[in-house]
Design a protein around this motif. Structure first.
Motif, PDB file in Angstrom:
ATOM      1  N   LYS A  24       0.812  -1.208   0.000  1.00  0.00           N
ATOM      2  CA  LYS A  24       0.000   0.000   0.000  1.00  0.00           C
ATOM      3  C   LYS A  24       0.850   1.265   0.000  1.00  0.00           C
ATOM      4  CE  LYS A  24      -4.131  -1.988   2.021  1.00  0.00           C
ATOM      5  NZ  LYS A  24      -4.916  -1.762   0.790  1.00  0.00           N
ATOM      6  N   TYR A 146      -7.700   1.644  10.193  1.00  0.00           N
ATOM      7  CA  TYR A 146      -7.698   1.736   8.725  1.00  0.00           C
ATOM      8  C   TYR A 146      -7.977   0.358   8.135  1.00  0.00           C
ATOM      9  CZ  TYR A 146      -5.599   6.346   9.304  1.00  0.00           C
ATOM     10  OH  TYR A 146      -5.360   7.649   9.657  1.00  0.00           O
ATOM     11  N   THR A 148      -9.783  -1.812   4.264  1.00  0.00           N
ATOM     12  CA  THR A 148     -10.228  -1.804   2.869  1.00  0.00           C
ATOM     13  C   THR A 148     -11.628  -2.405   2.796  1.00  0.00           C
ATOM     14  OG1 THR A 148      -7.941  -2.071   2.102  1.00  0.00           O
ATOM     15  CG2 THR A 148      -9.696  -2.604   0.541  1.00  0.00           C
ATOM     16  N   VAL A 185     -19.805   3.496  -1.002  1.00  0.00           N
ATOM     17  CA  VAL A 185     -18.388   3.149  -1.095  1.00  0.00           C
ATOM     18  C   VAL A 185     -18.259   1.966  -2.048  1.00  0.00           C
ATOM     19  CG1 VAL A 185     -17.691   4.021   1.170  1.00  0.00           C
ATOM     20  CG2 VAL A 185     -18.559   1.692   0.970  1.00  0.00           C
ATOM     21  N   ALA A 186     -17.135   1.891  -2.718  1.00  0.00           N
ATOM     22  CA  ALA A 186     -16.906   0.822  -3.688  1.00  0.00           C
ATOM     23  C   ALA A 186     -16.027  -0.265  -3.091  1.00  0.00           C
ATOM     24  CB  ALA A 186     -16.257   1.391  -4.945  1.00  0.00           C
ATOM     25  N   ASP A 187     -16.205  -1.467  -3.608  1.00  0.00           N
ATOM     26  CA  ASP A 187     -15.358  -2.576  -3.173  1.00  0.00           C
ATOM     27  C   ASP A 187     -13.896  -2.249  -3.468  1.00  0.00           C
ATOM     28  OD1 ASP A 187     -17.806  -3.641  -2.776  1.00  0.00           O
ATOM     29  OD2 ASP A 187     -17.623  -5.280  -4.224  1.00  0.00           O
ATOM     30  N   GLY A 188     -13.028  -2.492  -2.478  1.00  0.00           N
ATOM     31  CA  GLY A 188     -11.599  -2.271  -2.665  1.00  0.00           C
ATOM     32  C   GLY A 188     -11.122  -0.887  -2.271  1.00  0.00           C
ATOM     33  N   GLU A 189     -12.032   0.015  -1.880  1.00  0.00           N
ATOM     34  CA  GLU A 189     -11.619   1.356  -1.466  1.00  0.00           C
ATOM     35  C   GLU A 189     -10.996   1.318  -0.069  1.00  0.00           C
ATOM     36  OE1 GLU A 189     -13.770   5.061  -3.374  1.00  0.00           O
ATOM     37  OE2 GLU A 189     -15.190   3.868  -2.216  1.00  0.00           O
ATOM     38  N   ASP A 190      -9.941   2.111   0.114  1.00  0.00           N
ATOM     39  CA  ASP A 190      -9.292   2.226   1.423  1.00  0.00           C
ATOM     40  C   ASP A 190     -10.033   3.270   2.250  1.00  0.00           C
ATOM     41  OD1 ASP A 190      -7.395   0.368   0.715  1.00  0.00           O
ATOM     42  OD2 ASP A 190      -5.981   1.859  -0.026  1.00  0.00           O
ATOM     43  N   VAL A 191     -10.257   2.947   3.526  1.00  0.00           N
ATOM     44  CA  VAL A 191     -11.039   3.831   4.395  1.00  0.00           C
ATOM     45  C   VAL A 191     -10.394   3.924   5.774  1.00  0.00           C
ATOM     46  CG1 VAL A 191     -13.229   3.365   3.242  1.00  0.00           C
ATOM     47  CG2 VAL A 191     -12.518   1.916   5.150  1.00  0.00           C
ATOM     48  N   LEU A 209     -13.234   8.098   3.558  1.00  0.00           N
ATOM     49  CA  LEU A 209     -12.353   7.702   2.465  1.00  0.00           C
ATOM     50  C   LEU A 209     -10.985   8.354   2.665  1.00  0.00           C
ATOM     51  CD1 LEU A 209     -14.759   8.088  -0.595  1.00  0.00           C
ATOM     52  CD2 LEU A 209     -14.199   6.001   0.669  1.00  0.00           C
TER      53      LEU A 209
END
Length: 210
Positions: A24, A146, A148, A185-191, A209
């Motif tokens: 990452k 944190y 994903t 939110v979309a799949d695979g987004e880091d949050v 996000l």
């Protein structure tokens, strides 16, 4: 000179790498004075010609205030830990004793060999203990972490976050997103998220996000 270097808030600060994920390109360090944590980006390591640090590496660095909190903007030295961190082992339950090994023949279940009272008479068995219902443990304090997004389902309006550190997946729903000012939110987004509840079933109260 970059904006980060112009806004340095502390110099020659000692900190310890909490974790760093090369895939990452960033991680976090714990400040030695106990004041909190700071964000560490891979570009800072590259500028200092340093390899990816392992957990426990001690660094002397400069800090600046970023958009999401303190961040490392320069590293002067890095000292790996004397003993590399060992992989975390999961707790294993001890094997249960078999009934045949603990139960003498000719006695009803639940009664082992009865001790002798010294006069040739067996002592009466102890009365069974009352089984008490285990009280539910109260939810722990909210913690910022944190992760994903593993998936978000539009039909159920709920989803799961995979934490970057060890731990159970974190549940969130549409109401959580709305409270956080997000529509979806979309799949695979880091949050970045704020979670409460037990370690086995954490629930996100806020999702941002990053």
């Amino acid at each position: 000179m970059s904006e980060e270097l112009k806004n340095v808030t502390a110099t020659n600060v000692t900190a310890t790498v909490k974790w760093f994920k090369p895939e990452k390109g960033f991680g976090f360090v714990r400040l030695a004075d106990g004041s909190g944590e700071a964000f560490l980006h891979a570009s800072v390591l590259a500028a200092a010609s340093l390899p990816n640090p392992v957990e426990g590496t001690t660094v002397v660095c400069d800090l600046a205030q970023g958009a999401k909190g303190p961040q490392v903007v320069a590293i002067h030295s890095a000292t790996p830990p004397e003993t590399p961190p060992a992989p975390r082992a999961r707790n294993q339950r001890p094997p249960r004793a078999t009934a045949s090994a603990a139960q003498p023949m000719g006695q009803p279940p639940g009664m082992g060999a009865q001790p002798d009272d010294g006069e040739g008479f067996a002592r009466p068995p102890k009365p069974p203990r009352e089984r008490r219902e285990r009280q539910a443990e109260p939810a722990g304090p909210a913690t910022m972490a944190y992760g994903t997004v593993r998936w978000y389902n539009l039909d159920s309006q709920s989803g799961l976050i995979e934490p970057w550190e060890d731990g159970a997946t974190v549940y969130f729903d549409r109401a959580t997103l709305r409270q956080s000012g997000l529509d979806i939110v979309a799949d695979g987004e880091d949050v970045r998220y704020l979670a409460v509840g037990s370690e086995d079933a954490p629930v996100a109260q806020r999702v941002e996000l990053i």
